[in-house]
Design a protein around this motif. Structure first.
Motif, PDB file in Angstrom:
ATOM      1  N   HIS A 116       0.809  -1.221   0.000  1.00 19.67           N
ATOM      2  CA  HIS A 116       0.000   0.000   0.000  1.00 19.67           C
ATOM      3  C   HIS A 116       0.845   1.275   0.000  1.00 19.67           C
ATOM      4  O   HIS A 116       0.312   2.366   0.096  1.00 19.67           O
TER       5      HIS A 116
ATOM      6  N   THR B 246      -3.968   6.412   4.105  1.00 23.19           N
ATOM      7  CA  THR B 246      -5.392   6.432   3.784  1.00 23.19           C
ATOM      8  C   THR B 246      -5.768   5.202   2.983  1.00 23.19           C
ATOM      9  O   THR B 246      -6.831   4.602   3.190  1.00 23.19           O
ATOM     10  N   HIS B 247      -4.893   4.828   2.068  1.00 19.28           N
ATOM     11  CA  HIS B 247      -5.121   3.683   1.200  1.00 19.28           C
ATOM     12  C   HIS B 247      -5.297   2.404   2.014  1.00 19.28           C
ATOM     13  O   HIS B 247      -6.286   1.678   1.868  1.00 19.28           O
TER      14      HIS B 247
ATOM     15  N   LEU C 199      -5.806   2.050   5.265  1.00 20.31           N
ATOM     16  CA  LEU C 199      -6.872   2.135   6.254  1.00 20.31           C
ATOM     17  C   LEU C 199      -8.230   1.860   5.636  1.00 20.31           C
ATOM     18  O   LEU C 199      -9.051   1.123   6.202  1.00 20.31           O
ATOM     19  N   PHE C 200      -8.495   2.422   4.458  1.00 17.42           N
ATOM     20  CA  PHE C 200      -9.786   2.173   3.821  1.00 17.42           C
ATOM     21  C   PHE C 200      -9.919   0.714   3.415  1.00 17.42           C
ATOM     22  O   PHE C 200     -10.952   0.083   3.639  1.00 17.42           O
ATOM     23  N   ASN C 201      -8.877   0.173   2.797  1.00 20.78           N
ATOM     24  CA  ASN C 201      -8.963  -1.215   2.348  1.00 20.78           C
ATOM     25  C   ASN C 201      -9.145  -2.185   3.508  1.00 20.78           C
ATOM     26  O   ASN C 201      -9.935  -3.130   3.422  1.00 20.78           O
TER      27      ASN C 201
ATOM     28  N   TRP D 193     -10.392  -1.445   6.454  1.00 14.08           N
ATOM     29  CA  TRP D 193     -11.728  -1.228   7.026  1.00 14.08           C
ATOM     30  C   TRP D 193     -12.772  -1.981   6.214  1.00 14.08           C
ATOM     31  O   TRP D 193     -13.669  -2.641   6.778  1.00 14.08           O
ATOM     32  N   ALA D 194     -12.691  -1.885   4.890  1.00 11.63           N
ATOM     33  CA  ALA D 194     -13.656  -2.576   4.031  1.00 11.63           C
ATOM     34  C   ALA D 194     -13.560  -4.091   4.218  1.00 11.63           C
ATOM     35  O   ALA D 194     -14.589  -4.786   4.282  1.00 11.63           O
TER      36      ALA D 194
ATOM     37  N   SER E 122      -7.030  -3.013  -3.379  1.00 10.77           N
ATOM     38  CA  SER E 122      -8.316  -2.506  -3.838  1.00 10.77           C
ATOM     39  C   SER E 122      -9.002  -3.431  -4.836  1.00 10.77           C
ATOM     40  O   SER E 122     -10.227  -3.550  -4.838  1.00 10.77           O
TER      41      SER E 122
ATOM     42  N   LEU F 281     -22.085   2.084  -1.805  1.00  7.84           N
ATOM     43  CA  LEU F 281     -20.643   2.084  -1.577  1.00  7.84           C
ATOM     44  C   LEU F 281     -19.877   1.844  -2.870  1.00  7.84           C
ATOM     45  O   LEU F 281     -18.848   2.479  -3.133  1.00  7.84           O
TER      46      LEU F 281
ATOM     47  N   ASN G   9     -17.315   4.563  -4.757  1.00  5.86           N
ATOM     48  CA  ASN G   9     -15.924   4.191  -4.996  1.00  5.86           C
ATOM     49  C   ASN G   9     -15.575   4.168  -6.482  1.00  5.86           C
ATOM     50  O   ASN G   9     -14.435   4.472  -6.852  1.00  5.86           O
TER      51      ASN G   9
ATOM     52  N   HIS H  79      -9.294  -1.830 -10.013  1.00  4.47           N
ATOM     53  CA  HIS H  79     -10.617  -1.840  -9.407  1.00  4.47           C
ATOM     54  C   HIS H  79     -11.628  -2.575 -10.279  1.00  4.47           C
ATOM     55  O   HIS H  79     -12.378  -3.430  -9.799  1.00  4.47           O
TER      56      HIS H  79
END
Length: 302
Positions: A137, A148-149, A151-153, A155-156, A201, A228, A232, A247
């Protein structure tokens, strides 16, 4: 004159003892095999008690409950695969912070020139980059975007991973995650082989697609996951520097595999659930081989 401890006092009748613990007197019999059992060996049954061996034998003949998609129903079992994937990504991120060489050596790139001037990339035989990139990441140049990258991944993955792992089972869920990430890498390789990329991602978008497909199949609420996904996808194409190929590739791969999992006929469900990921992997491998032949014959460079 000697006395036999197994004879009742004042009579010649043997005192019954537990078949597993001969030194323990008991008058309780197993309702299944009729052997004498002591309190330690008793297991409650619908009527009376059964011994340990009979209970174990009976359990072997009981079919394990399954979810609608064929996974073993494990109730509130810990989502081991989900937490393991999060842990691996976190550890790799720490390694990236310690040395950007980890990024250069394992990021996704189809064909290019490395820091030392040598040729690198999938086309040069470094096929592992298709997989290792989904655990990275940190961008090659560093920067604050990486936190940020990841943390979002993560979290998801934490938010939707456990539910998918429970309904699919561990090996199906792991196959879904890895093949979705691989699908994203392969699309990048096909469409923009000279571009570099990192991140989970593609795998996350595959989970989004699977959540939608399986949710529709089971009659669940899919509105939140659609919202969501739309948000995205808008970010994917609106924000510079994001690999839309990763993605979209992950989204398509995850959706296809989830459809095979969710809509396989009951009579051949087990076979389909094995054949589907194998077939997806084979298709992705063929696409990589064809693109590699094209690049190496054409001598494409960065």
């Amino acid at each position: 004159m000697s006395t036999d401890p197994n004879l009742a006092s004042g009579s010649g009748t043997p005192v019954p003892t537990c078949y597993r613990h001969p030194g323990r007197e008991t008058y309780v019999r197993c309702t299944r095999c009729d052997r004498f059992i002591c309190p330690e060996c008793m297991r409650d049954a619908a009527v009376g008690h059964q011994c340990v061996e009979c209970v174990a034998e009976g359990n072997r003949g009981v079919r394990q409950p399954r979810t609608t998609l064929g996974a073993r129903a494990s109730g509130s079992a810990t989502p081991v695969v989900t937490y393991t994937l999060i842990g691996i990504c976190a550890l790799v991120y720490l390694a990236e912070l310690a040395s950007l060489r980890v990024v250069w050596d394992f990021m996704m790139v189809g064909q290019g020139i490395g820091r030392t001037g040598r040729m690198i990339g999938v086309a040069e035989g470094e096929w592992y980059r298709l997989v290792t990139s989904m655990f990275l990441h940190q961008r090659p140049g560093g920067g604050s975007f990486s936190i940020t990258h990841i943390l979002f991944n993560m979290w998801a993955l934490w938010a939707i991973g456990p539910a998918l792992e429970q309904v699919l089972g561990r090996w199906r869920f792991l196959a879904l995650y890895l093949l979705s990430g691989l699908g994203g890498s392969v699309l990048l390789y096909l469409q923009a082989p000279t571009e570099g990329a990192v991140g989970a991602s593609g795998a996350i978008f595959g989970l989004f697609a699977a959540y939608f497909v399986i949710g529709r199949r089971l009659g669940g609420q899919v509105g939140p996951i659609v919202f969501l996904l739309v948000i995205n996808l808008v970010i994917t194409f609106a924000v510079p520097g994001i690999s839309w190929q990763g993605h979209v590739g992950g989204l398509v791969t995850g959706g296809v595999l989830a459809a095979a999992y969710a809509y396989a006929p009951d009579r051949v469900r087990g076979a389909v659930h094995i054949a589907a990921p194998v077939a997806v992997l084979a298709v992705l491998a063929i696409l990589v081989a064809v693109k590699t032949a094209e690049l190496t014959s054409g001598g494409m460079l960065l």
